[in-house]
Scaffold this active site. Structure first.
Site, PDB file in Angstrom:
ATOM      1  N   HIS A  72      -3.868  -6.124 -10.482  1.00  0.00           N
ATOM      2  CA  HIS A  72      -2.709  -6.808 -11.058  1.00  0.00           C
ATOM      3  C   HIS A  72      -3.014  -8.294 -11.207  1.00  0.00           C
ATOM      4  O   HIS A  72      -3.432  -8.941 -10.249  1.00  0.00           O
ATOM      5  CB  HIS A  72      -1.488  -6.679 -10.137  1.00  0.00           C
ATOM      6  CG  HIS A  72      -0.932  -5.294 -10.047  1.00  0.00           C
ATOM      7  ND1 HIS A  72       0.242  -5.001  -9.416  1.00  0.00           N
ATOM      8  CD2 HIS A  72      -1.402  -4.118 -10.532  1.00  0.00           C
ATOM      9  CE1 HIS A  72       0.478  -3.708  -9.517  1.00  0.00           C
ATOM     10  NE2 HIS A  72      -0.509  -3.149 -10.175  1.00  0.00           N
ATOM     11  N   TYR A 201       9.737  -8.483  -7.451  1.00  0.00           N
ATOM     12  CA  TYR A 201      10.500  -8.923  -6.279  1.00  0.00           C
ATOM     13  C   TYR A 201      11.842  -9.426  -6.789  1.00  0.00           C
ATOM     14  O   TYR A 201      11.875 -10.302  -7.662  1.00  0.00           O
ATOM     15  CB  TYR A 201       9.794 -10.091  -5.576  1.00  0.00           C
ATOM     16  CG  TYR A 201       8.541  -9.736  -4.821  1.00  0.00           C
ATOM     17  CD1 TYR A 201       7.323  -9.579  -5.476  1.00  0.00           C
ATOM     18  CD2 TYR A 201       8.566  -9.585  -3.430  1.00  0.00           C
ATOM     19  CE1 TYR A 201       6.164  -9.280  -4.774  1.00  0.00           C
ATOM     20  CE2 TYR A 201       7.404  -9.285  -2.715  1.00  0.00           C
ATOM     21  CZ  TYR A 201       6.211  -9.131  -3.397  1.00  0.00           C
ATOM     22  OH  TYR A 201       5.074  -8.828  -2.706  1.00  0.00           O
ATOM     23  N   PRO A 293       6.765  -8.566   5.762  1.00  0.00           N
ATOM     24  CA  PRO A 293       5.918  -8.029   4.681  1.00  0.00           C
ATOM     25  C   PRO A 293       6.109  -8.661   3.305  1.00  0.00           C
ATOM     26  O   PRO A 293       5.347  -8.360   2.390  1.00  0.00           O
ATOM     27  CB  PRO A 293       6.305  -6.535   4.635  1.00  0.00           C
ATOM     28  CG  PRO A 293       7.639  -6.449   5.278  1.00  0.00           C
ATOM     29  CD  PRO A 293       7.719  -7.566   6.267  1.00  0.00           C
ATOM     30  N   LYS A 297       0.785 -10.001   3.402  1.00  0.00           N
ATOM     31  CA  LYS A 297      -0.363 -10.676   4.026  1.00  0.00           C
ATOM     32  C   LYS A 297      -0.949  -9.962   5.245  1.00  0.00           C
ATOM     33  O   LYS A 297      -2.071 -10.258   5.664  1.00  0.00           O
ATOM     34  CB  LYS A 297       0.062 -12.084   4.487  1.00  0.00           C
ATOM     35  CG  LYS A 297       0.206 -13.064   3.358  1.00  0.00           C
ATOM     36  CD  LYS A 297      -1.130 -13.657   2.968  1.00  0.00           C
ATOM     37  CE  LYS A 297      -1.148 -14.203   1.577  1.00  0.00           C
ATOM     38  NZ  LYS A 297      -1.541 -13.263   0.527  1.00  0.00           N
ATOM     39  N   TYR A 385      -0.402 -16.206  -2.636  1.00  0.00           N
ATOM     40  CA  TYR A 385      -0.250 -14.744  -2.750  1.00  0.00           C
ATOM     41  C   TYR A 385      -1.613 -14.090  -3.015  1.00  0.00           C
ATOM     42  O   TYR A 385      -1.970 -13.112  -2.353  1.00  0.00           O
ATOM     43  CB  TYR A 385       0.745 -14.411  -3.861  1.00  0.00           C
ATOM     44  CG  TYR A 385       1.268 -12.986  -3.791  1.00  0.00           C
ATOM     45  CD1 TYR A 385       2.563 -12.720  -3.373  1.00  0.00           C
ATOM     46  CD2 TYR A 385       0.469 -11.898  -4.129  1.00  0.00           C
ATOM     47  CE1 TYR A 385       3.050 -11.421  -3.292  1.00  0.00           C
ATOM     48  CE2 TYR A 385       0.933 -10.599  -4.042  1.00  0.00           C
ATOM     49  CZ  TYR A 385       2.222 -10.361  -3.630  1.00  0.00           C
ATOM     50  OH  TYR A 385       2.679  -9.066  -3.547  1.00  0.00           O
TER      51      TYR A 385
HETATM   52  P1  FAD Z   1      -2.501  -1.548  13.032  1.00  0.00           P
HETATM   53  O1  FAD Z   1      -2.568  -1.091  11.613  1.00  0.00           O
HETATM   54  O2  FAD Z   1      -1.192  -1.511  13.729  1.00  0.00           O
HETATM   55  O3  FAD Z   1      -3.571  -0.698  13.829  1.00  0.00           O
HETATM   56  C1  FAD Z   1      -3.605  -0.677  15.244  1.00  0.00           C
HETATM   57  C2  FAD Z   1      -4.176   0.651  15.697  1.00  0.00           C
HETATM   58  O4  FAD Z   1      -4.252   0.650  17.111  1.00  0.00           O
HETATM   59  C3  FAD Z   1      -3.264   1.821  15.311  1.00  0.00           C
HETATM   60  O5  FAD Z   1      -4.036   2.834  14.702  1.00  0.00           O
HETATM   61  C4  FAD Z   1      -2.650   2.241  16.627  1.00  0.00           C
HETATM   62  O6  FAD Z   1      -2.344   3.631  16.658  1.00  0.00           O
HETATM   63  C5  FAD Z   1      -3.762   1.866  17.607  1.00  0.00           C
HETATM   64  N1  FAD Z   1      -3.281   1.671  18.988  1.00  0.00           N
HETATM   65  C6  FAD Z   1      -2.107   1.156  19.409  1.00  0.00           C
HETATM   66  N2  FAD Z   1      -2.041   1.170  20.749  1.00  0.00           N
HETATM   67  C7  FAD Z   1      -3.201   1.689  21.190  1.00  0.00           C
HETATM   68  C8  FAD Z   1      -3.730   1.975  22.482  1.00  0.00           C
HETATM   69  N3  FAD Z   1      -3.013   1.742  23.579  1.00  0.00           N
HETATM   70  N4  FAD Z   1      -4.951   2.515  22.567  1.00  0.00           N
HETATM   71  C9  FAD Z   1      -5.695   2.782  21.440  1.00  0.00           C
HETATM   72  N5  FAD Z   1      -5.234   2.547  20.196  1.00  0.00           N
HETATM   73  C10 FAD Z   1      -4.004   2.001  20.069  1.00  0.00           C
HETATM   74  N6  FAD Z   1       0.184  -5.984   4.870  1.00  0.00           N
HETATM   75  C11 FAD Z   1      -0.409  -6.404   3.707  1.00  0.00           C
HETATM   76  O7  FAD Z   1      -1.419  -7.090   3.784  1.00  0.00           O
HETATM   77  N7  FAD Z   1       0.084  -6.088   2.469  1.00  0.00           N
HETATM   78  C12 FAD Z   1       1.206  -5.330   2.328  1.00  0.00           C
HETATM   79  O8  FAD Z   1       1.586  -5.016   1.199  1.00  0.00           O
HETATM   80  C13 FAD Z   1       1.888  -4.902   3.532  1.00  0.00           C
HETATM   81  N8  FAD Z   1       2.992  -4.134   3.471  1.00  0.00           N
HETATM   82  C14 FAD Z   1       3.535  -3.632   4.621  1.00  0.00           C
HETATM   83  C15 FAD Z   1       4.634  -2.798   4.506  1.00  0.00           C
HETATM   84  C16 FAD Z   1       5.191  -2.251   5.655  1.00  0.00           C
HETATM   85  C17 FAD Z   1       6.399  -1.367   5.517  1.00  0.00           C
HETATM   86  C18 FAD Z   1       4.612  -2.529   6.938  1.00  0.00           C
HETATM   87  C19 FAD Z   1       5.190  -1.921   8.196  1.00  0.00           C
HETATM   88  C20 FAD Z   1       3.514  -3.339   7.058  1.00  0.00           C
HETATM   89  C21 FAD Z   1       2.962  -3.904   5.907  1.00  0.00           C
HETATM   90  N9  FAD Z   1       1.850  -4.726   5.974  1.00  0.00           N
HETATM   91  C22 FAD Z   1       1.301  -5.228   4.817  1.00  0.00           C
HETATM   92  C23 FAD Z   1       1.250  -5.054   7.262  1.00  0.00           C
HETATM   93  C24 FAD Z   1       0.029  -4.200   7.602  1.00  0.00           C
HETATM   94  O9  FAD Z   1       0.332  -2.835   7.502  1.00  0.00           O
HETATM   95  C25 FAD Z   1      -0.481  -4.559   9.013  1.00  0.00           C
HETATM   96  O10 FAD Z   1      -0.586  -5.948   9.132  1.00  0.00           O
HETATM   97  C26 FAD Z   1      -1.851  -3.912   9.307  1.00  0.00           C
HETATM   98  O11 FAD Z   1      -1.692  -2.532   9.520  1.00  0.00           O
HETATM   99  C27 FAD Z   1      -2.511  -4.550  10.539  1.00  0.00           C
HETATM  100  O12 FAD Z   1      -3.679  -3.864  10.883  1.00  0.00           O
HETATM  101  P2  FAD Z   1      -4.186  -3.788  12.388  1.00  0.00           P
HETATM  102  O13 FAD Z   1      -5.416  -2.965  12.344  1.00  0.00           O
HETATM  103  O14 FAD Z   1      -4.213  -5.140  12.956  1.00  0.00           O
HETATM  104  O15 FAD Z   1      -3.024  -3.039  13.171  1.00  0.00           O
HETATM  105  C1  PHB Z   2       3.860  -2.199  -0.827  1.00  0.00           C
HETATM  106  O1  PHB Z   2       3.442  -1.774  -1.937  1.00  0.00           O
HETATM  107  O2  PHB Z   2       4.019  -1.439   0.132  1.00  0.00           O
HETATM  108  C2  PHB Z   2       4.195  -3.640  -0.673  1.00  0.00           C
HETATM  109  C3  PHB Z   2       3.979  -4.507  -1.727  1.00  0.00           C
HETATM  110  C4  PHB Z   2       4.293  -5.859  -1.570  1.00  0.00           C
HETATM  111  C5  PHB Z   2       4.825  -6.298  -0.364  1.00  0.00           C
HETATM  112  C6  PHB Z   2       5.019  -5.430   0.681  1.00  0.00           C
HETATM  113  C7  PHB Z   2       4.711  -4.081   0.532  1.00  0.00           C
HETATM  114  O3  PHB Z   2       5.150  -7.614  -0.244  1.00  0.00           O
END
Ligand code: FAD
Ligand code: PHB
Length: 391
Positions: A72, A201, A293, A297, A385
């Site tokens: 995009h 948005y 979200p 980021k 962004y």
């Molecule tokens: P996580 O993805 O939380 O991974 C952590 C892992 O550790 C998990 O698999 C978990 O099961 C595991 N774990 C937890 N506790 C333990 C334990 N005790 N022992 C072993 N393993 C454990 N970010 C963006 O950049 N762009 C977006 O568009 C965006 N949209 C989002 C929309 C939603 C609805 C949500 C909820 C989040 C969004 N995010 C977005 C944020 C993004 O999903 C997170 O920032 C990202 O998943 C972070 O990755 P991580 O690996 O740090 O943590």
């Molecule tokens: C998504 O597609 O899940 C999404 C897109 C933009 C955002 C957050 C989530 O800011």
């Protein structure tokens, strides 16, 4: 078991780190407490910054992304019934974003991990860490074979916001900064072809709404709700009516309706724990920081952290130089706080706060008008962004 880097968590942070270390010839063990299916199926982020996309290609996990990712060049902001486009490519000298589900990223990284034959444990129970402030860092966990212990040089806490690594640091050694927002997002995945090629948005009198997508046949949509919204009160019909009311533009544009495949409610918070290192334990991704979200980021910040951590560990193993490890926390936090500011700003501009009034709403509309008509303001949004290059 003995390894160089013990990684807790197989989310984006843990899996990217494992692969980056593998490419540097550094051994790791990844320990995850959920099942492989759960980790793959969790519907979360969708937007990858240019730097995340570039890194996936560089490290050889970008083949499906190249084929299936939706590139995009901008986004739309919709308010007062008008849809106005912000052209990232024009404003940032060619930078863009790519829509590719987090679960697809996870699938590609798990496949890459499996092809290296380095260990990745799912369904690990009672995971704990110890010895990270002495010379004997250890990860312990239980699996079908009984209790296991991994002795390592370093531990990477990549276990998300609710993990065990951050709470294992003595509270007196951490400072935490937090803001909890008085609203949440109700998100759905729908079997419907996206009716816009780019994200929309929207700020409406009833609150925020977001139109996104996952593929040419699947739309992803969100609407602002209360943080403890009862999902049972939302029939599919009610969700669609509210989404259409908030997103429909005066030029006739609106999302296509379709069967709701999945729905859920997420709370919104901003959170930072400092420093991101304690002894030989390094926190990365959501374990150290959370952003609301709205700025898309979270995943991208997690990738920026582990990219930096892998380079610091590689330097240490190659030459014994700990300089980059020593600078890890400060260097990450600079990017983290920039992303915090941007995510907070996007969130404040686009949501209606329960303690705001009509003055605030008018002020927000004026801000959106400015942000979509001043080239200086559009450039600021676009460069944040689309994301800064990893340094
Ligand atoms: P996580 O993805 O939380 O991974 C952590 C892992 O550790 C998990 O698999 C978990 O099961 C595991 N774990 C937890 N506790 C333990 C334990 N005790 N022992 C072993 N393993 C454990 N970010 C963006 O950049 N762009 C977006 O568009 C965006 N949209 C989002 C929309 C939603 C609805 C949500 C909820 C989040 C969004 N995010 C977005 C944020 C993004 O999903 C997170 O920032 C990202 O998943 C972070 O990755 P991580 O690996 O740090 O943590
Ligand atoms: C998504 O597609 O899940 C999404 C897109 C933009 C955002 C957050 C989530 O800011």
């Amino acid at each position: 078991m003995r390894t160089q880097v013990g990684i807790v968590g197989a989310g984006p942070a843990g899996l990217f780190l494992g692969h980056l270390l593998h490419l540097e010839g550094i051994d790791s063990v990844i320990v995850e407490n959920c099942t492989r299916e759960h980790v793959i199926e969790r519907v979360r982020a969708g937007v990858l910054e240019q730097s995340t996309v570039d890194l996936m290609h560089q490290i050889g996990v970008g083949e499906r992304l190249r084929r299936e990712g939706l590139r995009h060049g901008g986004i739309y902001l919709c308010f007062g019934g008008q849809r106005r486009r912000i052209d990232f490519e024009d404003l940032t000298g060619g930078r863009s974003i790519t829509v590719y589900g987090q679960n697809e990223v996870i699938k590609d990284l798990i496949a890459a991990r499996c092809s290296t034959c380095r260990p990745l444990y799912f369904e690990a129970d009672d995971v704990s860490i110890s010895g990270f402030d002495s010379a004997e860092p250890r990860i312990r966990f239980r699996d079908a074979g009984g209790m296991r212990e991994v002795a390592c040089d370093f531990i990477a806490g990549c276990d998300g916001f609710h993990g065990i690594c951050r709470p294992a640091i003595p509270p007196a050694c951490l400072r935490m900064y937090e803001r909890i927002y008085p609203f949440g997002w109700l998100g759905i995945l729908a079997q419907a072809a996206p009716s816009s090629e780019e994200l929309v948005y929207s700020l409406h009198e009833n609150g925020f709404a977001l139109f996104s997508m996952r593929s040419p046949a699947v739309t992803r949509l969100y609407l602002q709700c209360s943080p403890d919204e009862d999902l049972a009160a939302w029939t599919d019909e009610r969700i669609w009516d509210e989404l259409l009311e908030r997103l429909e533009a005066a030029d006739g544009w609106r999302p296509n309706r379709g069967a709701v495949l999945q729905k859920g409610v997420t709370g919104m918070r901003s959170f930072v724990a400092e420093p991101m290192r304690h002894g030989s334990l390094f926190l990365a991704g959501d374990a150290a920081h959370i952003v609301p979200p709205t700025g898309a980021k979270g995943l991208n910040l997690a990738v920026a952290d582990v990219h930096r951590l892998s380079r610091a560990l590689a330097r240490h193993y190659r030459s014994g130089d700990t300089d980059l490890l020593d600078r890890y926390s400060d260097a990450c936090l600079r990017r983290v706080w920039r992303a915090q500011r941007f995510s907070w700003w996007m969130t404040s501009m686009l949501h209606r706060s329960p303690d705001g009034n009509e003055f605030d709403f008018r002020r927000q509309l004026a801000e959106l008008d400015y942000v979509t008509s001043s080239r200086a303001a559009m450039t600021s949004l676009a460069e944040n962004y689309a994301g800064l290059p990893f340094d």
